[in-house]
Design an enzyme around this catalytic site. Structure first.
Site, PDB file in Angstrom:
ATOM      1  CD  GLU A  23      -2.996   1.072   2.245  1.00 34.63           C
ATOM      2  OE1 GLU A  23      -3.875   1.952   2.248  1.00 34.63           O
ATOM      3  OE2 GLU A  23      -2.986   0.098   3.011  1.00 34.63           O
ATOM      4  N   GLY A  24       0.552   2.174  -0.891  1.00 35.63           N
ATOM      5  CA  GLY A  24       1.226   3.457  -0.937  1.00 35.63           C
ATOM      6  C   GLY A  24       0.226   4.561  -0.661  1.00 35.63           C
ATOM      7  CB  THR A  25       0.555   8.260  -0.822  1.00 33.46           C
ATOM      8  OG1 THR A  25       1.766   8.220  -0.065  1.00 33.46           O
ATOM      9  CG2 THR A  25      -0.267   9.462  -0.377  1.00 33.46           C
ATOM     10  CE1 TYR A  26      -1.938  11.020  -3.257  1.00 29.51           C
ATOM     11  CE2 TYR A  26       0.225  10.619  -4.210  1.00 29.51           C
ATOM     12  CZ  TYR A  26      -0.649  11.440  -3.521  1.00 29.51           C
ATOM     13  OH  TYR A  26      -0.235  12.677  -3.098  1.00 29.51           O
ATOM     14  CB  VAL A  29      -0.301  -3.492  -5.104  1.00 28.62           C
ATOM     15  CG1 VAL A  29       0.005  -4.658  -6.040  1.00 28.62           C
ATOM     16  CG2 VAL A  29      -0.032  -2.185  -5.821  1.00 28.62           C
ATOM     17  CE  LYS A  44       0.336   1.591  -9.134  1.00 32.71           C
ATOM     18  NZ  LYS A  44       1.507   1.939  -9.968  1.00 32.71           N
ATOM     19  CG  ASP A 137      10.616   7.708 -11.718  1.00 29.28           C
ATOM     20  OD1 ASP A 137      11.750   8.093 -11.354  1.00 29.28           O
ATOM     21  OD2 ASP A 137       9.740   7.324 -10.919  1.00 29.28           O
TER      22      ASP A 137
END
Length: 370
Positions: A23-26, A29, A44, A137
């Site tokens: 889990e990320g900020t936005y 998964v 995702k 990136d």
């Protein structure tokens, strides 16, 4: 239920979420599977409600470009469906990344292994560039590795098209340690050369087993580059002193790459040098790199199935793909290969949409294993 909702529901039923693995900020998964075949996949889930202005631009970019790019060295987007207020991206499941491989000191790299990873990176990037897409990136933890050893470019949240050469773009892209000097000096008009610089930094990292140019701030990043490669002159890089954010940073002598990369072949150092040329106009292209003598000299690239891989929990790579640009402690051997800055994911001056025709996929067959 209208036709669109019905089609969306049918797509959603094709995929099963088995386990939350990151889990990320936005985004969150999940590891999942295709209901009909049992094939492993990753889902995702983009948290649309997190954004004041609706869906985050990075999610739109990722869907837009991955739907267009079909290549063995680019992560495959299998499906997209909505669920309540969330957008779900169904991606092929990839169980590790190049950063984990680099940091696993139990693994020994042969020159043929490094050559194979570089060949696959350049193949994926050449396909993106041929179809007018900049990645913006590239770094080791955005180069994912499949179970069969194939390396794939991933995380297209900062990607954009570059069909219009006169279009102003943001310089706040590319994770700092892999960001070229023209962007650090505020250049707003650029092309494929920015990705090539990042690949050069990854190339060096594969040989050193530690990040090559780990700056602690944007100014320190420039000093780190100049200490390694020498301070550029107007002859080296015409016009760089006129860039918006240019500041003089002192004079550093150029150190021959051979002094640091003592075991590298002459062809290897020649290609590395061509990736890290200061003048973006003189930097090698991905297509030219694939035709460089380095890839045709012995030892030939290892077969992907023979490349070293760490033994690890399969969840880690998915977490990294979500987190993207997380804050980590300062640089150094054994430290996470991300600089301590977060990139802005919403880029107001980068929203031009263009039509691109996707050229047919090239087949750069493996030349053999060693």
């Amino acid at each position: 239920m209208d036709a669109v909702e019905k089609a969306n529901a049918e797509r959603q039923r094709k995929w099963v979420k088995d386990q939350k693995i990151g889990e990320g900020t936005y985004a969150v998964v999940y590891r999942g599977r295709e209901l009909s075949t049992g094939r492993k996949i990753a889902i995702k889930k983009i948290k649309v409600g997190q954004f004041k202005d609706g869906l985050d631009m990075s999610a739109i970019r990722e869907v837009k470009y991955l739907r267009e790019l079909k290549h063995q060295n680019v992560i495959e987007l299998l499906d997209v469906f909505s669920s309540k207020t969330n957008l779900n991206l169904v991606l092929e499941f990839l169980d590790t990344d190049l950063e984990l491989v680099i940091k696993d000191r139990s693994l020994v790299f042969l020159p043929s292994d490094i050559k194979a990873w570089m060949a696959m990176t350049f193949r994926g990037l050449e396909f993106c560039h041929r179809n007018w897409i900049l990645h913006r990136d590239l770094k080791p933890n955005n180069l994912l590795i499949a179970a069969d050893g194939q390396l794939k470019l991933a995380d297209f949240g900062l990607a954009r098209d570059f069909a219009d050469p006169g279009y102003k773009m943001t310089c706040q892209v590319i994770t700092r340690w892999y960001r070229p000097p023209e962007l650090l000096f505020g250049c707003r008009y650029y092309s494929t050369a920015v990705d090539i610089w990042s690949v050069g930094c990854i190339f060096a990292e594969l040989m050193l087993r530690t990040p090559y140019l780990p700056g602690e701030s944007d100014m320190d990043q420039l000093k780190t580059i100049f200490r390694a490669l020498g301070t550029p002159t107007e002859e080296d890089w015409p016009g760089h002193t006129k860039l918006p954010d240019y500041v003089p940073l002192g004079q550093f002598p150029k150190t021959p790459l051979r002094d640091l990369f003592t075991a590298a072949s002459a062809d290897c150092l020649n290609l590395l040098n061509k990736c890290l040329v200061y003048d973006p106009k003189k930097r090698i292209s991905a297509k030219e790199a694939l035709n460089h003598p380095y890839f045709f000299a012995l030892p030939y690239p290892s077969h992907p199935s023979k490349l070293p891989k760490p033994v690890k929990k399969e969840s880690h790579i998915i977490i990294e793909e979500v987190e993207g640009n997380v804050d980590f402690s300062g640089p150094g051997p054994g430290v996470k290969a991300n600089p301590p800055n977060k990139l802005k994911r919403k880029l107001s001056d980068d929203e031009s949409e263009g039509k691109r025709s996707i050229a047919r996929r090239l087949d750069f067959g493996q030349r053999g294993s060693s």
